[in-house]
Design a protein around this motif. Structure first.
Motif, PDB file in Angstrom:
ATOM      1  N   GLU A   1      52.851  41.646  39.321  1.00 14.20           N
ATOM      2  CA  GLU A   1      51.884  40.917  40.141  1.00 14.20           C
ATOM      3  C   GLU A   1      52.301  39.455  40.312  1.00 14.20           C
ATOM      4  O   GLU A   1      52.167  38.890  41.407  1.00 14.20           O
ATOM      5  CB  GLU A   1      50.488  40.998  39.539  1.00 14.20           C
TER       6      GLU A   1
ATOM      7  N   PRO B   1      45.750  35.768  31.477  1.00 15.55           N
ATOM      8  CA  PRO B   1      44.691  35.239  32.356  1.00 15.55           C
ATOM      9  C   PRO B   1      44.992  35.502  33.828  1.00 15.55           C
ATOM     10  O   PRO B   1      45.219  34.582  34.618  1.00 15.55           O
ATOM     11  CB  PRO B   1      44.692  33.747  32.018  1.00 15.55           C
ATOM     12  N   ARG B   2      44.975  36.754  34.198  1.00 14.50           N
ATOM     13  CA  ARG B   2      45.483  37.137  35.524  1.00 14.50           C
ATOM     14  C   ARG B   2      44.636  36.576  36.663  1.00 14.50           C
ATOM     15  O   ARG B   2      45.174  36.242  37.728  1.00 14.50           O
ATOM     16  CB  ARG B   2      45.628  38.656  35.590  1.00 14.50           C
ATOM     17  N   LYS B   3      43.330  36.454  36.449  1.00 17.82           N
ATOM     18  CA  LYS B   3      42.495  35.867  37.517  1.00 17.82           C
ATOM     19  C   LYS B   3      42.899  34.414  37.769  1.00 17.82           C
ATOM     20  O   LYS B   3      43.007  33.982  38.923  1.00 17.82           O
ATOM     21  CB  LYS B   3      41.016  35.947  37.173  1.00 17.82           C
ATOM     22  N   VAL B   4      43.110  33.659  36.703  1.00 18.60           N
ATOM     23  CA  VAL B   4      43.503  32.258  36.881  1.00 18.60           C
ATOM     24  C   VAL B   4      44.896  32.183  37.510  1.00 18.60           C
ATOM     25  O   VAL B   4      45.161  31.309  38.346  1.00 18.60           O
ATOM     26  CB  VAL B   4      43.457  31.495  35.542  1.00 18.60           C
ATOM     27  N   TRP B   5      45.788  33.081  37.139  1.00 22.75           N
ATOM     28  CA  TRP B   5      47.107  33.109  37.779  1.00 22.75           C
ATOM     29  C   TRP B   5      46.961  33.329  39.289  1.00 22.75           C
ATOM     30  O   TRP B   5      47.654  32.695  40.081  1.00 22.75           O
ATOM     31  CB  TRP B   5      47.973  34.204  37.162  1.00 22.75           C
ATOM     32  N   ARG B   6      46.050  34.228  39.657  1.00 28.81           N
ATOM     33  CA  ARG B   6      45.827  34.467  41.091  1.00 28.81           C
ATOM     34  C   ARG B   6      45.275  33.208  41.762  1.00 28.81           C
ATOM     35  O   ARG B   6      45.673  32.867  42.880  1.00 28.81           O
ATOM     36  CB  ARG B   6      44.866  35.636  41.282  1.00 28.81           C
ATOM     37  N   ASP B   7      44.354  32.539  41.072  1.00 34.94           N
ATOM     38  CA  ASP B   7      43.779  31.313  41.634  1.00 34.94           C
ATOM     39  C   ASP B   7      44.859  30.248  41.826  1.00 34.94           C
ATOM     40  O   ASP B   7      44.870  29.525  42.834  1.00 34.94           O
ATOM     41  CB  ASP B   7      42.675  30.783  40.734  1.00 34.94           C
TER      42      ASP B   7
END
Length: 289
Positions: free
Chosen positions: A36, A276-282
């Motif tokens: 991802e 912290p995949r959500k923060v990586w996406r952000d």
């Protein structure tokens, strides 16, 4: 011939302890996360802790273009010959995908810690003999001697827990050619009290390590800044926190100071081996969208 590290990794990468996990039950999760990150557009992942080629290979295998580096492999834990053999195997299977990030660690963490600069020079001699080319290794350099060694015997430097001012100094020492890729901790929190509390919780351990505290003192901080978990001035210099505009401004400050690449580490109060995949996406949306 593989693409030079500086070109291959782009401007932004992710620094993570969690991605180096040795838990076999997490292998699929790590592979999915690495894939991802590649899809999001990050050019590199840097494996925190005392990582090695063995930690990098599964992530390389799970991706097609992502560069994977160690940040760092401790020179006290892996012999140059063994490192050279592991590097050669990874390079043969996946040319240009692995970068060997090296460091001397800390006296508190390495029982053998003696004359670290001389030990690092000897280690680089051993890597030369083992066939690890200088343009595929980077050093975790903080002080002027180590930065000069980086300039002369490595592709660049991956300094940890530094400020834009240190980055500007490092660029002056290195000159324009070598890679300068500092780590930067990002606290995804807009409340100043909460953000600084999370930063201080993280920073506490590092304030016990002279390699870091001496570097802070070299670059304008005082002994008072190092007390009680770190002053607001120290915390605000070392961490990116606040809204998207503030976080982007801090990242840009490193680039404007001379960084070629910034390795972003998320500090959100979760265990350090979390992903912290959500923060990586952000962050990808903020920087790469």
């Amino acid at each position: 011939m593989s693409t030079p590290v500086k070109e291959a990794i782009g401007r932004y990468g992710i620094w993570s302890v969690g991605l180096r996990s040795e838990d076999p039950d997490r292998r699929g999760e790590l592979a999915e996360a690495a894939a991802e990150l590649e899809e999001l557009g990050f050019g590199a992942v840097w494996l925190g802790g005392s990582s090695s080629v063995a930690h990098a290979v599964p992530l390389i295998e799970a991706t097609s273009t992502l560069t994977v580096g160690t940040s760092i492999q401790s020179i006290w834990q892996h012999e140059p010959d063994a490192t050279g053999a592991a590097f050669a195997e990874a390079e043969s299977a996946h040319p240009g995908r692995f970068v060997l990030g090296l460091g001397v660690s800390h006296a508190r963490l390495a029982e053998q810690y003696r004359r670290p600069y001389s030990a690092l020079v000897s280690y680089l001699d051993g890597l030369d003999a083992a066939g690890v080319p200088a343009d595929r290794r980077v050093l975790a350099a903080l002080g002027p001697k180590s930065l000069k060694l980086t300039r002369d015997r490595a592709a660049g430097t991956i300094p940890y827990l530094v400020t834009p001012e240190h980055t500007a100094h490092a660029r002056d020492v290195l000159g324009e050619g070598p890679l300068l890729a500092p780590e930067l901790a990002v606290v995804p929190e807009t409340d100043p009290v909460r953000a600084r509390a999370l930063a201080r919780e993280f920073l506490d351990f590092y304030l016990s390590l002279p390699n870091y505290t001496n570097n802070f003192l070299r670059h304008g901080f005082t002994e008072e800044d190092l007390q009680d978990g770190g002053s607001d001035r120290l915390v605000d210099a070392l961490f990116a926190w606040g809204d998207e505009t503030a976080v982007r401004a801090k990242i840009d400050a490193f680039l404007e100071a001379g960084a070629d690449h910034v390795a972003l580490q998320v500090i959100d109060g979760e265990p350090r081996d979390a992903l912290p995949r959500k923060v990586w996406r952000d962050l990808a949306a903020l920087l790469l969208g």
